[in-house]
Write a protein that holds these residues in place. Structure first.
Motif, mmCIF file in Angstrom:
data_model
loop_
_atom_site.group_PDB
_atom_site.id
_atom_site.type_symbol
_atom_site.label_atom_id
_atom_site.label_comp_id
_atom_site.label_asym_id
_atom_site.label_seq_id
_atom_site.Cartn_x
_atom_site.Cartn_y
_atom_site.Cartn_z
ATOM 1 N N LEU B 446 5.679 5.083 1.892
ATOM 2 C CA LEU B 446 5.120 6.234 1.179
ATOM 3 C C LEU B 446 3.660 5.999 0.792
ATOM 4 N N PRO B 447 2.808 5.803 1.784
ATOM 5 C CA PRO B 447 1.428 5.401 1.483
ATOM 6 C C PRO B 447 0.566 6.553 0.966
ATOM 7 N N ARG B 448 -0.482 6.152 0.277
ATOM 8 C CA ARG B 448 -1.564 7.071 -0.090
ATOM 9 C C ARG B 448 -2.766 6.632 0.732
ATOM 10 N N MET B 449 -3.423 7.578 1.396
ATOM 11 C CA MET B 449 -4.435 7.184 2.365
ATOM 12 C C MET B 449 -5.713 7.959 2.215
ATOM 13 N N LYS B 450 -6.807 7.256 2.539
ATOM 14 C CA LYS B 450 -8.091 7.920 2.704
ATOM 15 C C LYS B 450 -8.122 8.519 4.094
ATOM 16 N N THR B 451 -9.164 9.303 4.382
ATOM 17 C CA THR B 451 -9.229 10.038 5.638
ATOM 18 C C THR B 451 -9.138 9.140 6.857
ATOM 19 N N SER B 452 -9.915 8.044 6.850
ATOM 20 C CA SER B 452 -9.923 7.198 8.049
ATOM 21 C C SER B 452 -8.549 6.593 8.286
ATOM 22 N N GLU B 453 -7.874 6.230 7.203
ATOM 23 C CA GLU B 453 -6.529 5.657 7.346
ATOM 24 C C GLU B 453 -5.546 6.717 7.864
ATOM 25 N N ALA B 454 -5.684 7.901 7.309
ATOM 26 C CA ALA B 454 -4.783 8.973 7.738
ATOM 27 C C ALA B 454 -4.989 9.302 9.211
ATOM 28 N N LEU B 455 -6.241 9.270 9.616
ATOM 29 C CA LEU B 455 -6.546 9.528 11.029
ATOM 30 C C LEU B 455 -5.909 8.447 11.894
ATOM 31 N N ALA B 456 -6.079 7.213 11.451
ATOM 32 C CA ALA B 456 -5.524 6.098 12.212
ATOM 33 C C ALA B 456 -4.002 6.173 12.257
ATOM 34 N N ALA B 457 -3.438 6.633 11.194
ATOM 35 C CA ALA B 457 -1.972 6.714 11.118
ATOM 36 C C ALA B 457 -1.432 7.931 11.860
#
Ligand SMILES: [Fe+2]
Ligand SMILES: [Fe+2]
Lengths: 474, 547
Positions: B446-457
């Motif tokens: 259940l991660p919380r992500m910044k944009t770059s992380e969300a893109l990568a995910a």
């Protein structure tokens, strides 16, 4: 062209059952079930008595002139189709299949619809026998009793006629329907007859004569419309049924005429009919109103897509379609104009003609019934009485169709529900009426004798005297 | 504008009564009260107005009457249960209206099954008269069907033989998938206009039983009592319902802006664009189910989801030309996450459970809406928990790649299986069909992500930086709105539901798609088509080429 009539067969017929073993066996299997139904639901008692009945022996002229005393369970119920009117190829006279040769088999896509039409008609035949089964006990004369039983056995024959079609042309579903016809019971809440009017009891002879006048007349018009059918076996079956139906209408029409005559005699003598157990005119009127309006409903909604389909598929025509009464046998691009009521305001509407087939048939019926009522009034005229009976308009007391659920007086003017309820006891029979009539229904079974509320007929049956022994009791 | 809100006091066509754990919902369609002029609702036939009331009644039973665990669906008309959708109405409606009408009615039928599966409410269809077409279909959405055995009443699906269209309100699918009728028998039934009466219908499995007319009420009552006495799946003892208060949005003069309490819907008709903004709760939501129930219809997630649901219905029916909806959120990620956790943690509480189920229905309504959805996430968004699910339902997700890293999203526990799509998968599972482990690990961590992380995910489609952001969005919008609306509807419906098929997805994806195709064919809706000519004096003429 006349068909061979096999009168010796187990089931008398002119449809060649002898050479049709499959259908013959199926019908011979159905026969005991029919007889059992007749025993259970046909006229109660009178089974061992000899009734002076006519039996069909042929479909030509005189085919009916075959009278004799028979016990009802021994009646020879047969299957008869009218002979074709013309030699050679016959053509369909209306609807989308117009001009095609008539169908000797039912086309697949029309099978379900045709079966429904036949079952709806067929169901009324045993239904009316059930409705009338107790009337024999209170017959006003053996002449009338004989007429009642004649009507009953012929309704039984009508059932045979329809069941033959179901067996012959509708496969296993037809056989199932034929069984169902013997299983449903008039007025049984769990297993009622198909049409509502055939679930209401015919409690007394006033009702019987009204039924044969008004409800059997619906039957006549339905049969007449089916007699035009592109499905030839249906057309010819119903054509022959019509000859029997005419007799039922006569029984009704003459019955009410004789009741009115007796009432008129008493009025002329200054006797209140109520004091002597006869039928006052206002009560007769209420019975007329009740049975005519219930019969109007039997025609179905004035604007009906079902009726349009039945016409379009060339299964059910207009009254006397084949006689060239109508300009356009396709009934397309024409409208039927009638009135509707919206928020109390009368308004003309145009219904596409094909959708108005029920309305057309009902109109023809109403004109016919109007003539009957006029004939009844002639009796009153003959006795120089100023009172008259009338036929309510098609709007009166309707449960279905354009006027269903609205309120009109018998003349067709829209009124409020409250106004209708205030007048109800004037227009429609109430329990007190039924009770009064019931009390008047005392059997009179002596030869040539008639109950005090009905005049004797001018002539007897089949040139026999009025005091003939129409029923021999055993 | 179409009003999807009503309440039992205003019902024209239904009678809703309660007797302990048994609710009775009886159809009593007023012939002279159609949803729009031009047809009469004969023989208990229905239109959108009738179905809006049905939908409302089912929602009210779920939320206002937790004591109910059996619903008897029947008719006030002793001769006819229901004749299905009104044919005059269908024949005279535009194609988009027909499609949206059918979709809405399908959603209502599916919500009956949803209540049966997850709210512990069993539905009995008490057919006290003939049920034809949509009448049988709504019965088929119930758990059990009983027909009166009076020698007359029948169940039937006459659409194919009489109307040249399909029993498209789930009928065909429920025959084979739910009631598991043999395909050849289903074939016969669906081409037999007059249908089957009680005994044969029972033999074929089309109904579960029958009673004679005089025993009918008693038989239904007995069966309802048996079902009412079965063990409950949720503890609702002594539960008091909440009141579904109206959510009536304020609407501006040209109806281009609808303001709800937590939602605004802006419509740019010239551009065929809509913007749906959902505002998160103003404060930390309560975790106490008693407080949630106290707040009732005003409890943030419930109120907000009802508003989104209402906005979606209006968008579909009133804004046919709108092709693209931008989904935006505003608020605090913490609030959303806490709210999602609170709901998930209390899912054995009847009210929290119903809210989750409602959210699931709302999201599935979005899934099958024939418009493009782009989710737009920026630094003011609150794309977390339940609102992340809204984003995942979109066709694309645009997330701003801001230098400060303030734009974030977060997955909450609702995304781990509580909000299934109509194919039975979670939106994460549907998204990562190729990599189920990834979906699972996201659901676990259940991660919380910044944009770059969300893109990568793989959670977002594009992540333009601040400089490009508005231009990229503008271009994406313009490009999308230039494409064929039909192709887009078909494309989206095909791409949104990767993975397996399930009962509901078959209804929306297979049955509805064929139905909608047939609706556009001359054989149904041409001048000489069967649907158009039904009840008319002329008979249809077909183009006999099979397609
Ligand atoms: Fe007859
Ligand atoms: Fe007759």
């Amino acid at each position: 062209m006349t068909s061979f009539v096999d009168l010796e067969a187990k089931i008398p017929n002119n449809v060649g059952l002898k050479d049709d073993p499959v259908i013959r066996r199926a019908l011979e299997t159905w026969q005991p079930a029919y007889l059992e139904w007749w025993r259970d639901m046909g006229p109660s008692d009178f089974k061992q008595d000899d009734i002076y009945l006519r039996t069909a022996v042929g479909v030509g002229r005189g085919g009916w002139a075959n009278f004799g005393h028979v016990k009802m369970p021994d009646y020879r119920w047969g299957i008869f189709l009218a002979d074709p009117e013309t030699e050679g190829e016959r053509k369909i006279k209306f609807g989308d299949a117009m001009g095609q040769p008539v169908w000797m088999q039912i086309p697949g896509e029309m099978r379900a619809r045709a079966r429904r039409l036949i079952v709806t008609q067929a169901d009324t035949e045993p239904a009316s026998v059930e409705q009338q089964r107790l009337l024999g006990h209170t017959a006003p004369s053996i002449y009338d009793m004989r007429n009642l039983f004649q009507v009953n056995v012929e309704e039984g024959r009508h059932l045979w006629a329809m069941v033959y079609l179901l067996h012959k042309y509708f496969g296993s579903e037809g056989r199932d329907e034929a069984e169902e016809l013997l299983r449903r019971r008039s007025g049984d809440p769990d297993n009622p007859r198909v049409l509502q009017a055939f679930n209401k009891p015919i409690r007394d002879w006033m009702a019987f004569f009204c039924f044969t006048t008004f409800t059997d007349r619906d039957g006549k018009y339905q049969l007449a419309a089916l007699a035009e059918s592109g499905f030839d076996p249906l057309a010819r079956t119903t054509q022959f049924m019509l000859t029997e139906e005419a007799h039922h209408l006569q029984v009704g029409e003459n019955g009410i005429a004789r009741i009115i005559e007796r009432t008129a005699q008493l009025m002329k003598e200054g006797v209140d009919p109520r004091k002597v157990g006869a039928m006052p005119l206002d009560l007769i009127q209420r019975y007329i109103n009740e049975w005519s309006s219930a019969s109007y409903d039997l025609f179905g909604g004035e604007d009906s897509s079902n009726a349009a389909e039945a016409f379009a598929t060339s299964l059910k025509g207009r009254y006397r379609e084949g006689d060239g009464l109508y300009k356009d046998p396709l009934a397309l691009n024409q409208n039927y104009e009638t009135e509707i009521f919206e928020n109390g305001v009368e308004k003309k509407v145009q219904i596409p003609l094909r959708r108005a087939m029920n309305a057309l048939l009902l109109e023809a019926y109403h004109a016919d019934a109007t003539r009957i009522v006029a004939r009844w009034n002639r009796v009153l005229e003959q006795y120089q009485l100023s009172e008259r009976v009338y036929l309510p308009t098609l709007r009166f007391n309707r449960q279905i169709g354009l006027y269903g659920g609205l309120w009109f007086n018998p003349q067709g003017e829209q009124i409020s529900k409250e106004a209708f309820e205030r007048k109800r006891t004037e227009w429609l029979p109430v329990d007190a009426d039924y009770q009064y009539v019931k009390n008047c229904m005392i059997k009179v079974w002596d030869r040539g004798k008639f109950a005090n509320w009905i005049a004797p007929p001018p002539v007897g049956i089949n040139n026999q005297p009025v005091d003939f022994e129409y029923v021999k009791f055993h | 504008m179409t009003n999807f809100e009503t309440n039992p006091d205003r019902y024209a066509h239904w009678k809703l009564t309660f007797d302990g754990a048994v609710a009775r919902l009886a159809m009593n369609v007023q012939e002279d009260k159609p949803f729009r002029d031009g047809y009469r609702l004969k023989l208990n036939s229905y239109d959108l107005g009738v179905d809006i009331e049905l939908c409302d009644a089912i929602e009210r039973i779920r939320f206002e009457h937790p004591e109910v665990n059996v619903v008897v669906l029947t008719s006030e008309n002793p001769r006819i249960f229901c004749a299905g959708a009104n044919i005059q109405m269908l024949g005279s409606s535009s194609h988009p209206f027909k499609v949206n009408f059918c979709k809405y009615t399908n959603e209502t039928r599916c919500s009956i099954e949803n209540a049966s599966a997850h709210s512990g409410i069993k539905f009995i269809a008490a057919l006290n008269g003939t049920a034809s077409g949509g009448g049988y279909e709504v019965a088929a959405a119930c758990d059990e069907i009983y027909l009166v055995d009076d020698g007359n009443s029948a169940v039937s699906l006459p659409e194919v033989p009489l109307l040249g269209v399909l029993p498209g309100t789930g009928g065909l699918t429920r025959l084979v998938d739910k009631r598991k009728i043999r395909r050849d028998l289903a074939d016969v039934f669906a081409t037999k206009a007059e249908g089957l009466k009680a005994k044969r219908a029972k033999e074929w499995g089309l109904i579960d039983g029958y009673f004679s007319r005089s025993r009918f009420d008693e038989g239904i009552k007995k069966r309802a009592a048996e079902l009412a006495a079965r063990p409950k799946i949720l503890n609702k003892t002594g539960a008091k319902g909440i009141v579904l208060t109206p959510i009536a949005p304020s609407v501006n003069a040209d109806a281009s802006e609808l303001k709800y309490k937590h939602v605004t819907l802006k419509i740019d008709r010239a551009q065929r664009l809509a913007e749906l903004t959902i505002f998160g709760p103003a404060e930390m939501p309560s975790t106490d189910p008693a407080v949630m129930r106290e707040l009732g219809a005003e409890f943030w997630p419930f109120r907000a989801y009802r508003e989104v649901n209402d906005a979606l219905c209006r968008l579909r029916h009133d804004e046919e030309t709108v092709g693209l909806v931008l989904l935006k959120t505003r608020g605090k990620i913490e609030h959303l996450l806490a709210g999602s956790r609170a709901l998930a943690a209390n899912r054995n509480d009847w009210f929290a459970n119903e809210i989750i189920l409602f959210l699931g229905r709302m999201l599935r309504r979005l899934d099958v809406t024939g418009k493009s959805f782009f989710s737009i996430i920026d630094e003011d968004s609150a794309c977390a928990g339940s609102l992340l699910e809204v984003a995942l339902a979109a066709d694309r997700i645009y997330m701003k790649n801001d230098a400060g890293g303030k734009t974030q999203l977060a997955i909450g526990p609702l995304s781990t299986g509580l909000l299934p799509m109509s194919n039975g998968l979670t939106r994460l599972q549907s998204r990562f069909l190729k990599n189920p482990e990834h979906a699972e690990s996201l659901a676990k961590s259940l991660p919380r992500m910044k944009t770059s992380e969300a893109l990568a995910a793989g959670l977002v489609t594009f992540a333009p930086d601040e400089l490009d952001w508005s231009d990229e969005i503008r271009l994406a919008i313009e490009e999308r709105l230039s494409l064929s609306p039909d192709a887009l509807t078909g494309m989206e419906a095909s791409l949104r539901f990767g993975g397996p098929e399930a009962h509901d997805s078959k209804i929306y994806g297979r049955l509805s798609a064929w139905q909608n195709w047939i609706f556009t064919r001359p054989n149904a809706t041409g001048k000489e088509g069967a649907l158009v000519l039904f009840g008319q004096p002329e008979r249809p003429k077909f183009d006999w080429r099979r397609t």
